[in-house]
Design a protein around this motif. Sequence first.
Motif, PDB file in Angstrom:
ATOM      1  N   GLN A   3       0.833  -1.194   0.000  1.00  0.00           N
ATOM      2  CA  GLN A   3       0.000   0.000   0.000  1.00  0.00           C
ATOM      3  C   GLN A   3       0.874   1.253   0.000  1.00  0.00           C
ATOM      4  O   GLN A   3       1.848   1.364   0.737  1.00  0.00           O
ATOM      5  N   ARG A  23     -13.102  -1.543 -13.209  1.00  0.00           N
ATOM      6  CA  ARG A  23     -12.677  -2.615 -12.313  1.00  0.00           C
ATOM      7  C   ARG A  23     -11.161  -2.596 -12.118  1.00  0.00           C
ATOM      8  O   ARG A  23     -10.661  -2.822 -11.009  1.00  0.00           O
ATOM      9  N   ALA A  26     -10.396   0.191  -9.723  1.00  0.00           N
ATOM     10  CA  ALA A  26     -10.683  -0.121  -8.322  1.00  0.00           C
ATOM     11  C   ALA A  26      -9.504  -0.856  -7.681  1.00  0.00           C
ATOM     12  O   ALA A  26      -9.141  -0.591  -6.528  1.00  0.00           O
ATOM     13  N   HIS A  27      -8.900  -1.769  -8.422  1.00  0.00           N
ATOM     14  CA  HIS A  27      -7.744  -2.491  -7.882  1.00  0.00           C
ATOM     15  C   HIS A  27      -6.544  -1.561  -7.702  1.00  0.00           C
ATOM     16  O   HIS A  27      -5.792  -1.690  -6.724  1.00  0.00           O
ATOM     17  N   THR A  29      -6.707   1.641  -7.106  1.00  0.00           N
ATOM     18  CA  THR A  29      -7.013   2.480  -5.953  1.00  0.00           C
ATOM     19  C   THR A  29      -6.694   1.739  -4.657  1.00  0.00           C
ATOM     20  O   THR A  29      -6.089   2.292  -3.724  1.00  0.00           O
ATOM     21  N   LYS A  30      -7.085   0.471  -4.593  1.00  0.00           N
ATOM     22  CA  LYS A  30      -6.780  -0.341  -3.410  1.00  0.00           C
ATOM     23  C   LYS A  30      -5.282  -0.484  -3.197  1.00  0.00           C
ATOM     24  O   LYS A  30      -4.806  -0.581  -2.062  1.00  0.00           O
ATOM     25  N   ALA A  31      -4.532  -0.500  -4.306  1.00  0.00           N
ATOM     26  CA  ALA A  31      -3.077  -0.631  -4.201  1.00  0.00           C
ATOM     27  C   ALA A  31      -2.402   0.686  -3.838  1.00  0.00           C
ATOM     28  O   ALA A  31      -1.185   0.720  -3.624  1.00  0.00           O
ATOM     29  N   GLY A  32      -3.171   1.765  -3.753  1.00  0.00           N
ATOM     30  CA  GLY A  32      -2.615   3.029  -3.300  1.00  0.00           C
ATOM     31  C   GLY A  32      -2.408   4.077  -4.359  1.00  0.00           C
ATOM     32  O   GLY A  32      -1.854   5.146  -4.084  1.00  0.00           O
ATOM     33  N   ALA A 157      -1.152  -5.153  -9.939  1.00  0.00           N
ATOM     34  CA  ALA A 157      -2.361  -4.729  -9.231  1.00  0.00           C
ATOM     35  C   ALA A 157      -3.633  -5.161  -9.943  1.00  0.00           C
ATOM     36  O   ALA A 157      -4.670  -5.374  -9.303  1.00  0.00           O
TER      37      ALA A 157
END
Length: 300
Positions: A3, A23, A26-27, A29-32, A157
Amino acid sequence: MSQLSAENAPKIGFIGFGAMASRMGAHLTKAGYAVTAYTPTGKSSAPSVRMIDSPRHLAQQTETVIVCVPDDEALAASMYGENGTLAGMKSGAMLINTSSVSPEATAELAAAGEKAGITVLDAPVSGSTPEAEAGTLVILVGGATDDVAKAQPIFDAIGKITIHAGPAGSGARLKLVINGIMGAGLTALAETVAYGLAAGLDRTMLFDALDQVAVISPHHKRKLKAAKNGNFAPQFPGRLMQKDMRLLLDAAAREAVPVPTIAATTQMLSLGRRQYPNEDYSALIGIMEKIVANDAGKRK
């Protein structure tokens, strides 16, 4: 990847933010990563992502641009001109084209990027919306080894495997090979299922039997299960699959490679696109089933 902190989050901009790109975003974003997007309509299926009003302005505000558009025409419209992506990118920035487009459009973009001092990778993905949702796409990359390595955290990611197919343009060509196999396989299923039904095989037994045999890929078994239930919600719309068949047919002709199976597949998928352009390309199975059912009714 680990992150990243909000303060130093790398900025990624998406050109095109539909079912697949949202989609992937979104991944990321989750990875930072800090994700923004541009679409011609100004709308997104991900309300949390900030939308930018032009490709040029998006490129000016990001370090890496990911392109995910449907065809050559959409790619040209978003890349070139005074408001295009290339006009806003700084020398040394990276452009990752995940779109399934022709080798010619891929080469043109690579040349334009080189002229502007921009790293361009062609990186179409293998997989549909379920794989994009799960972050298990297979990334097919064309470009220099060092450049692919720089982009690897992004690929990690959004996907499970990165295949470095070779120099610029190789990813686009490999994608056509893979989608050619997908399209031809689905067409063979549609035709043979139609034969089985016309010959009097029980429908439930036929679909269940095909789900058990090793000669059918997991991808096509998923399509058969959906077709059994009459569910053609678009994981890979028919208009896009037919477009890819057309690109492969043209690309093979340029190499003087005879591809009669792909030619026939293109015609069958044109039928599917004509009737159900925005449904999943597996709607061809339903079309063929309907033809058989109608013919059976006429014979009675």
